[in-house]
Structures are given as C-alpha cells and as structure tokens.
Design a protein around this motif. Structure first.
Motif, PDB file in Angstrom:
ATOM      1  N   VAL A 190       0.855  -1.182   0.000  1.00 12.17           N
ATOM      2  CA  VAL A 190       0.000   0.000   0.000  1.00 12.17           C
ATOM      3  C   VAL A 190       0.891   1.232   0.000  1.00 12.17           C
ATOM      4  O   VAL A 190       1.835   1.329   0.785  1.00 12.17           O
ATOM      5  N   LEU A 191       0.616   2.172  -0.912  1.00 12.52           N
ATOM      6  CA  LEU A 191       1.404   3.395  -1.026  1.00 12.52           C
ATOM      7  C   LEU A 191       0.519   4.620  -0.870  1.00 12.52           C
ATOM      8  O   LEU A 191      -0.686   4.573  -1.147  1.00 12.52           O
ATOM      9  N   ASP A 192       1.118   5.712  -0.460  1.00 16.40           N
ATOM     10  CA  ASP A 192       0.428   7.001  -0.424  1.00 16.40           C
ATOM     11  C   ASP A 192       0.732   7.712  -1.744  1.00 16.40           C
ATOM     12  O   ASP A 192       1.749   8.400  -1.892  1.00 16.40           O
ATOM     13  N   LEU A 193      -0.161   7.541  -2.707  1.00 12.85           N
ATOM     14  CA  LEU A 193      -0.008   8.156  -4.015  1.00 12.85           C
ATOM     15  C   LEU A 193      -1.158   9.110  -4.266  1.00 12.85           C
ATOM     16  O   LEU A 193      -2.286   8.845  -3.831  1.00 12.85           O
ATOM     17  N   PRO A 194      -0.922  10.204  -4.977  1.00 16.46           N
ATOM     18  CA  PRO A 194      -2.028  11.117  -5.300  1.00 16.46           C
ATOM     19  C   PRO A 194      -3.088  10.403  -6.136  1.00 16.46           C
ATOM     20  O   PRO A 194      -2.768   9.507  -6.927  1.00 16.46           O
ATOM     21  N   ASP A 195      -4.342  10.768  -5.959  1.00 17.18           N
ATOM     22  CA  ASP A 195      -5.413  10.185  -6.754  1.00 17.18           C
ATOM     23  C   ASP A 195      -5.146  10.423  -8.229  1.00 17.18           C
ATOM     24  O   ASP A 195      -4.792  11.538  -8.639  1.00 17.18           O
ATOM     25  N   GLY A 196      -5.329   9.379  -9.020  1.00 21.65           N
ATOM     26  CA  GLY A 196      -5.118   9.505 -10.460  1.00 21.65           C
ATOM     27  C   GLY A 196      -3.670   9.544 -10.873  1.00 21.65           C
ATOM     28  O   GLY A 196      -3.360   9.872 -12.025  1.00 21.65           O
ATOM     29  N   ALA A 197      -2.760   9.227  -9.954  1.00 20.07           N
ATOM     30  CA  ALA A 197      -1.333   9.255 -10.300  1.00 20.07           C
ATOM     31  C   ALA A 197      -1.053   8.246 -11.403  1.00 20.07           C
ATOM     32  O   ALA A 197      -1.520   7.115 -11.351  1.00 20.07           O
ATOM     33  N   PRO A 198      -0.275   8.646 -12.436  1.00 18.67           N
ATOM     34  CA  PRO A 198       0.028   7.725 -13.537  1.00 18.67           C
ATOM     35  C   PRO A 198       1.053   6.687 -13.119  1.00 18.67           C
ATOM     36  O   PRO A 198       1.653   6.772 -12.041  1.00 18.67           O
ATOM     37  N   LEU A 199       1.244   5.704 -13.977  1.00 18.11           N
ATOM     38  CA  LEU A 199       2.334   4.767 -13.745  1.00 18.11           C
ATOM     39  C   LEU A 199       3.614   5.565 -13.653  1.00 18.11           C
ATOM     40  O   LEU A 199       3.826   6.514 -14.394  1.00 18.11           O
ATOM     41  N   GLY A 200       4.475   5.170 -12.770  1.00 17.04           N
ATOM     42  CA  GLY A 200       5.691   5.967 -12.645  1.00 17.04           C
ATOM     43  C   GLY A 200       6.717   5.311 -11.772  1.00 17.04           C
ATOM     44  O   GLY A 200       6.778   4.103 -11.619  1.00 17.04           O
ATOM     45  N   GLY A 201       7.527   6.147 -11.128  1.00 16.85           N
ATOM     46  CA  GLY A 201       8.650   5.703 -10.346  1.00 16.85           C
ATOM     47  C   GLY A 201       9.735   6.744 -10.465  1.00 16.85           C
ATOM     48  O   GLY A 201       9.503   7.931 -10.285  1.00 16.85           O
ATOM     49  N   GLY A 202      10.930   6.314 -10.821  1.00 17.40           N
ATOM     50  CA  GLY A 202      12.041   7.241 -10.981  1.00 17.40           C
ATOM     51  C   GLY A 202      13.339   6.488 -11.035  1.00 17.40           C
ATOM     52  O   GLY A 202      13.387   5.264 -10.843  1.00 17.40           O
ATOM     53  N   GLN A 203      14.406   7.204 -11.356  1.00 14.45           N
ATOM     54  CA  GLN A 203      15.721   6.600 -11.358  1.00 14.45           C
ATOM     55  C   GLN A 203      16.784   7.672 -11.158  1.00 14.45           C
ATOM     56  O   GLN A 203      16.570   8.853 -11.435  1.00 14.45           O
ATOM     57  N   ASN A 204      17.905   7.231 -10.610  1.00 17.16           N
ATOM     58  CA  ASN A 204      19.073   8.084 -10.426  1.00 17.16           C
ATOM     59  C   ASN A 204      20.303   7.199 -10.485  1.00 17.16           C
ATOM     60  O   ASN A 204      20.225   6.051 -10.941  1.00 17.16           O
TER      61      ASN A 204
END
Length: 622
Positions: A190-204
């Motif tokens: 379970v994550l705290d994501l904004p409603d309607g958040a698109p598929l995503g993530g990130g990288q560095n």
C-alpha cells in the motif's frame, strides 16, 4: 469440482503437467477439441499472490473467442497504454482493430480462479496435490508416475510446469540462454499516491523503481533495482524495510510503503527451449521460455502457446488430423519465443543500466517510439496483435495471401459475430452472399466446420475474398474469391524513375489516406536509408504487406472493394538495387488486384540520408 489424486492406473488422451494459467487454458482447449484431459498440479490450493498482473489485448481477445472476456473485464483494471522498458513514450494500442485496445491489470489469483472454473466447466479432470515424480515416453504412450504411487497413461503429455519443468528435463530438451547476473526486489504494498497518479517511479545513479497498480484497487506493484542490492541472492527473503530503503535511495521517498501482501525477488535469467517437442512430450509457457518480467509478456505468450497447441493436440490425439500437425506448433510459436527473448533482454538492458550513456540511449529509443510506425511495431509485438502464422498449416495447403493473420470480430448476417461463432472451438467458414464456400484442406476433412455468412469480408490483413476459413484459435486458415479458387495474381507495373523526374517535399511522411471524389490517395509508407537500414516496419515482407494493407485502407475510405479498381500502377524511386528484389517481389506475391494497370497520379517524397519512398494512387469507377 476439482478431484483428489487417483491411485489407480488409467489411460487418457492428454495429461497436462502444471495448473497455472497456461496449463489451465491448454487443458480447456484440448478438452473443448474433444480430447480426454487430466491436469495434474502439485499445489493443493491456487496461488494467493498477485504474481503475473498483466493481460494484454490479444490475450483478452483470445479469452473472448471462448466467451470469457467479460469475466476478466468485470474484475480487472484497464490501462489504455503500456510501457516499453519504462521509457517515457508509451505504447499505443488504439490503432488495432480489436474490442480490447488496452492492457488489463488483474491479480494472477483471480486469473487462475476464472480459468480453473472454465477448465472444469469444459470437462477437464483437474487434480490438485498431484506431484509428478517420473515420466516415461514409451513410444506409443506416456506414463506419468505420481508421488502417491498412481500412474496415468496418456497419448501425449504437455509440460506447463515452469522454469524447472520435469517434462522438459525428462525429454532432455536443452534450455540455453542468459544466466542470472542480478536480482531485483518486487513487492505488492500500500502506497500514499495522489489520486489519479500515472504509472511511474524514478531513477538516479543508485538505481530505478517502477510503480504500477496491482489490480486489487488497494496495493501497488513496486519493482526496484537498487545498485547496492542487485547482487543479493534471489532466495534471500525480501523485507518491507529493505524495499522501503531501496525506494528512498532510488526515488527520494518510500511513498509510505506498508501492508505488504507479497514480497519477492526475481532475476534477469532469460532462456528459450531448443525445441518445443520431443516424441510425445511438449512444452508451453515458462517450461519453454523464461525472462525478466519486462512488459508483462510471460503469461500472455504462454496463453498464446496454449491456444495454438490445444486444438491441434485435440485433433491429433483423437485421430482426426495427422501427427505432422503438431510440428506446426513449434514452427509457429518458437519464433514468437525468440522475439520474446530478444525484446525482454533489450528492455532489461535499457531499464537496468543507470549510466549517463544509457540515459542518452533511453532518450533516443523513446524518441524512436514516438514515430507511429515504430510504436505500432512494438505495440503489436508486446500485445500479441501483430503475431501471424504465414506458412501453410498442412502439406496439402497452398500458400494463401492473408493466411495465418489474426481475424477481427466480423459482423455476421444472423446478427452475431465471428468471435461468438468460434466459442465452440471449431473451424469457422465465413462466406459472403452469392459466393461459394471454400473447402477445407484434405487433412481436415474429418474436422467439423461451422458455416456462417457475412455481408462483406473487409479485413485489414486478408485480401478481399468471397469465403475464408478461420482456425479455432482465430487465425485465418485460407481464403478464396467468389469461384472458391484463389484469385490469380495480376502483373503489377513497376517502373524505375529518377528523383529529378518527380516533385516532392522534404521529410518522411507517414501514412495519409484521403478520399478525393473517386480517388483513394496513399502517401509515403515504405522507406530505406542508403546504408540499407529500414525506417518503419521490421522486414522487407512486412513492408510489402503494409503497402497492400494501405491500399485496402484507402479503398475502405471510399467504401469500395478491390474489385472496384479500374487500373493502377506502383512507381518506385530506387536508390538501392535491393529494393526491387526485396520489396517488389513480396508485394507482387502478397497483393491481389485486377490485372489492368495504369498510373493516375504519383508523388514521391524525399528525406535526408536518401530515403526511398513509395506512393500509390488508385483510380476507381465513379
């Protein structure tokens, strides 16, 4: 209901080893085709975890051929686009002729429940808690020994029993490929994501993370490749705290990750069986191919393996088709496995290398996918919509233009549709009014065929015909004109012109179709650089077939069929001698039209690097 393991020896047509989605679908298809089928599965209960989440459009279409798609749509979550290596440019399915131009997220636990219910309804004898300990191919039958001492004898055995398949090992089929070099963390949390958040993530520089819905409406699937943890053994348990730390390291936040329902690790091991059959033993799904879960393709390719094999195995096992039909299983499906091997390995490399140089490579590939033709190629491959089987299915079949192509859900004269007619798993022959029905090839004369009628057979990938035969798996077997014989191929006029003889405009132009009175206009779909590389589709034959499809598209814009063409000519501006050999020959073979031919209009477009462009203008009767 699901039966307990029987201790007595018995004889059936087919034993399927492995009760995941692939095995369940294969067993149901073989039973629908008339074979007696026992499915043995070592697990007492179905999986509880989400595991394989992704059902692509062609797999939904496949389930729809048996009337099951609604069961999945009721509990799944559709996504209109999909990713390739988590690049910014999304794969677009909207251009495919299908009721399912999307990807569906649904936990594997629900997928298995639906498919097991379907298998039992079809009459499959599903036996849980049945552990296979030995398999012996005796030449005329196969004996399957179970841990409880029982033995099941069958004419054929199919292994859909995963990467460590006992069926593959018994058959001594090699499983070459790329060994695992690193592990990746994955969890449903379970994550705290904004409603309607698109598929995503990130990288560095420390790695990357991807976040997608899990399908249950509560959890999210988190996949993290943490460069500081990539060499942790796969069998080392993953903890929620480790997943949270890796998220913080690679994205800057852990998104409040909590309440994990599943935590695991997977690797980048990629393998493909050297053969899909040996004697009376066959392989499907992960028993035949494994890979890093890039693009959610594994379950889908496995289900398509099962769809291809099930009806063929049923016909052979019940002596209604020659054993040679099973050879086409490998010849049709292993090339798909080869492409799966290549594209998942490529995606993994793009997604797992966090160096500056690879970031530039990701930007370049993402830019290429922004080209509609390139995007369609990869979208078709990942979704399964572009898979075709062009070679003759049996020895007495003549090559037919459009054979082996996926057949869309054509409307029929009785108010139903073609896909509804395929629900019984039979061959379906579709004939238009006034045309004669094409006969089945001699090898299938003992096979029941369902006859239906359609007002028109307007199919993108199948040349105009008065009658077609559709295989039980939804691909075209053969087609003919009104006289129930293949149409003669016309002489297509090919002329070589110099660029200075024609006017043009700079830049590569993708397909443009316009209706101008009685003209259908088509522009710039075939292109080749001076170095021999192609812009657009992946092979010369595909380029040629694309021209034929584009001509059909132009005619449909005028609500006309090919037999309305008066005359036509194809003009080629050629910078490469290979063009006439590699494009024109396949085009002449794949495109059927009336013999009369003349030029109405032509405009050739040019771009940098000496691109070759072909444009056709077709004249029709007013």
């Amino acid at each position: 209901m699901t039966n307990s393991v029987k201790e007595t020896s018995e004889v059936v047509d087919v034993v399927v080893v492995g009760g995941g989605p692939v095995g369940l679908w294969l067993a149901a298809e073989a039973r629908l085709g008339g074979a007696s089928v026992v499915l043995v599965e070592r697990r007492v209960e179905r999986v509880r975890q989400s595991r394989a989440l992704t059902i692509h459009g062609r797999t939904l279409e496949t389930f729809g051929l048996r009337g099951l798609s609604s069961r999945f749509l009721e509990v799944g979550r559709p996504m209109p686009t999909w990713h390739f290596a988590s690049l910014d440019t999304r794969l677009d399915f909207s251009g495919f002729d299908t009721p399912y131009p999307f990807t569906l997220f649904i936990p594997q636990s629900l997928t298995e429940a639906i498919l097991e219910d379907h298998a039992v309804e079809a009459g499959v004898d599903v036996r849980r808690g049945a552990v296979v300990v030995g398999i012996e191919d005796r030449g005329d039958q196969v004996d399957v020994a179970l841990e409880d001492g029982g033995v099941i004898s069958s004419r054929w055995v199919v292994g859909s029993d995963g990467a460590r398949s006992i069926v593959r090992r018994t058959a001594d089929i090699d499983f070459p490929g790329l060994a695992a070099t690193e592990s990746i963390a994955m969890g449903d949390v379970v994550l705290d994501l904004p409603d309607g958040a698109p598929l995503g993530g990130g990288q560095n520089e420390f790695g990357g993370a991807s976040i997608i819905p899990s399908g249950d409406g509560v959890h999210s699937r988190v996949i993290v490749l943490d460069t500081t943890r990539r060499h942790v053994p796969q069998n080392e348990p993953l903890t929620l705290e480790e997943l949270r730390e890796s998220l913080r390291r690679t994205t800057g936040t852990d998104f409040g990750a909590r309440d994990a329902s599943w935590l695991t690790r997977f690797t980048n091991e990629t393998r493909l069986a050297s053969s899909y059959r040996k004697g009376r033993l066959l392989l499907a799904g992960d028993a035949a191919h494994i890979h890093a879960p890039m693009g959610g393709q594994g379950l889908n390719v496995g289900v398509q393996d099962a769809m291809n094999l099930g009806w063929k195995l049923a016909l052979v096992a019940t002596d209604r088709a020659p054993e040679g039909l099973l050879e086409t299983y490998e010849s049709e499906r292993r090339p798909v496995g080869e492409r799966l091997f290549a594209n998942t390995a490529a995606q993994y490399k793009l997604a797992s290398d966090f160096s500056p140089a690879n970031r530039y490579l990701r930007d370049v590939v993402s830019g290429l996918l922004a080209v509609p033709e390139a995007n369609r190629v990869m979208a078709g491959e990942v979704s399964g919509f572009s898979v075709s089987y062009p070679q003759p299915l049996v020895a007495d079949s003549e090559p037919t233009s459009g054979a082996g192509r996926r057949t869309p859900d054509l409307p029929l004269t009785d108010g139903s549709t073609l896909h509804h007619a395929l629900a019984e798993g039979k061959f379906v022959r579709v004939t238009t009014p006034g045309d004669r029905a094409i006969p089945l090839p001699a090898a299938f004369r003992q096979v029941p065929v369902l006859d239906v009628r359609a007002e028109r057979l307007d199919i993108d990938d199948v040349p105009a015909a008065g009658s077609i035969i559709v295989r039980p798996d939804g691909y075209t077997l053969a087609g003919s004109g009104a006289d129930a014989t293949p149409r003669s191929r016309p002489s297509v006029s090919i002329q070589r012109l110099n660029p200075e003889d024609l006017h043009g405009a700079p830049g590569f132009i993708s397909q443009i179709v316009q209706a101008r009175g009685s003209l259908a206009f088509l522009a710039g779909q075939v292109a080749q650089r001076a170095d021999g590389t192609w812009v657009g589709l992946g092979s010369h034959r595909e380029q040629a077939e694309q021209i034929a499809r584009n001509i059909d598209t132009a005619l449909r814009a005028l609500d006309l069929r090919r037999d309305a063409i008066v005359k036509e000519t194809i003009y080629v501006v050629d910078y490469s001698p290979a063009l006439l050999r590699d494009i024109v020959g396949p085009l002449r073979d794949s495109y059927t039209a009336p013999p009369a031919s003349t030029l109405v209009g032509v405009d050739t477009l040019f771009a940098a690097e000496a691109l070759i462009e072909v444009e056709v203008t077709v004249a029709v009767e007013a």
